[in-house]
Write a protein that holds these residues in place. Structure first.
Motif, PDB file in Angstrom:
ATOM      1  N   LEU A   4      -2.329  -1.061  -7.525  1.00 46.70           N
ATOM      2  CA  LEU A   4      -1.050  -1.754  -7.523  1.00 46.70           C
ATOM      3  C   LEU A   4      -0.445  -1.722  -8.916  1.00 46.70           C
ATOM      4  N   GLN A 109       5.030   5.127 -11.563  1.00 47.74           N
ATOM      5  CA  GLN A 109       4.907   5.054 -10.103  1.00 47.74           C
ATOM      6  C   GLN A 109       4.585   3.635  -9.606  1.00 47.74           C
ATOM      7  N   GLN A 111       4.915   0.239  -7.345  1.00 47.61           N
ATOM      8  CA  GLN A 111       5.386  -0.150  -6.012  1.00 47.61           C
ATOM      9  C   GLN A 111       6.476  -1.222  -6.128  1.00 47.61           C
ATOM     10  N   HIS A 155       9.685   9.493  -6.870  1.00 51.02           N
ATOM     11  CA  HIS A 155       8.842   8.344  -6.531  1.00 51.02           C
ATOM     12  C   HIS A 155       9.713   7.282  -5.883  1.00 51.02           C
ATOM     13  N   VAL A 157      10.172   3.496  -4.894  1.00 51.41           N
ATOM     14  CA  VAL A 157       9.760   2.109  -5.118  1.00 51.41           C
ATOM     15  C   VAL A 157       9.802   1.367  -3.791  1.00 51.41           C
ATOM     16  N   SER A 158       8.786   0.554  -3.531  1.00 48.97           N
ATOM     17  CA  SER A 158       8.702  -0.166  -2.253  1.00 48.97           C
ATOM     18  C   SER A 158       9.457  -1.487  -2.247  1.00 48.97           C
ATOM     19  N   PHE A 265       3.574  -8.482  -4.022  1.00 52.05           N
ATOM     20  CA  PHE A 265       3.022  -7.321  -3.328  1.00 52.05           C
ATOM     21  C   PHE A 265       2.771  -7.609  -1.846  1.00 52.05           C
ATOM     22  N   LEU A 268       2.054  -4.954   0.913  1.00 55.68           N
ATOM     23  CA  LEU A 268       1.502  -3.759   0.256  1.00 55.68           C
ATOM     24  C   LEU A 268      -0.011  -3.804   0.101  1.00 55.68           C
TER      25      LEU A 268
END
Length: 269
Positions: A4, A109, A111, A155, A157-158, A265, A268
């Protein structure tokens, strides 16, 4: 499961510690890889007597050292500068600024990305600009046809969050602060507290607030900006910091709904 990673993108040294130090310390302690991108080195943020102002170049060096110490205190993995001048971030070439942030996003990278909300918390032009640049960079970083300076792969991003201040926090600290309003271009700007119902995410990081308090104290040149808050005992200061950890989920690819999150998170893990 992939490791993470959290990326915070702010304008000045001290934004990270004063704004979300407890949250950063919490995730660092839990093994999340935390990074900071800072747009400037705070060259114009002098709050001491005018005759003692060291000047932009030296002040930038001082504040860089303060930020490096704070980042170590918070346990963060990486510190990265965009190279813009304090007070002039909103004048930066937007294409260049977005591209620089894209490079960091693609290299790190993350999240999760955290930046300022559209009002910059209290109307600071640098805050507003870096928030806008970050929003655009997230879009560009996910576009395989967009080429950054290092030609890194795309990349996505979440989750994107805005770091926001709740009404409860502002009501608590206002009596300790000097005038929180400033004039710009003929209009008054100041802190805009977020209604409690507008907050999507609350992080419980109380046990990490002593670390955050120490990180704030690393920014010695900026302590006068805190008014009488700086005179509080560490216990009282930590209790106030525990009321931070409030965020607005600007977008998420992995969860949603009205239920208030307790983890940046969420969705995730």
């Amino acid at each position: 499961m992939e490791s993470l990673k959290l990326l915070a993108v702010f304008a000045h040294p001290d934004d990270e510690s004063m704004g979300m130090g407890g949250t950063l310390a919490k995730y660092s302690a839990e093994g999340v890889e935390t990074h900071l991108v800072c747009a400037s080195r705070g060259e114009k943020g002098w709050f001491g007597p005018e005759e003692q102002d060291p000047g932009p170049e030296r002040l930038g060096q001082i504040r860089t050292e303060e930020l490096e110490n704070a980042v170590r205190e918070l346990g963060m993995k990486g510190l990265h500068f965009l190279g813009y001048v304090d007070g002039e971030v909103d004048k930066a070439n937007h294409t260049e600024a977005i591209g620089r942030i894209v490079t960091h996003i693609r290299r790190i990278q993350p999240q999760v990305v955290v930046t300022f909300p559209p009002d910059g918390n209290y109307g600071h032009p640098d805050h507003i600009a870096i928030g806008q640049f970050t929003n655009a960079a997230i879009v560009c970083a996910a576009d395989a046809s967009y080429h950054d300076a290092e030609n890194l792969p795309s990349h996505r991003v979440s989750k994107l969050y805005y770091m926001v201040d709740s009404e409860n926090l502002i009501d608590l600290i206002a009596p300790f602060m000097d005038d929180m309003i400033f004039a710009l271009e003929g209009q008054l700007r100041g802190e805009v507290a977020w209604k409690e119902w507008m907050i999507t995410t609350r992080i419980d990081m109380a046990e990490h607030c002593r670390t955050a308090w120490r990180a704030i104290r690393c920014h010695q040149s900026q302590l006068p900006s805190l008014g009488r808050l700086v005179d509080l005992h560490e216990d009282a200061g930590s209790a106030i910091l525990a009321m931070q950890g409030t965020f607005f989920r600007a977008f998420s690819l992995v969860n949603g709904g009205r239920e208030v999150e307790t983890d940046l998170f969420a969705g995730l893990r």
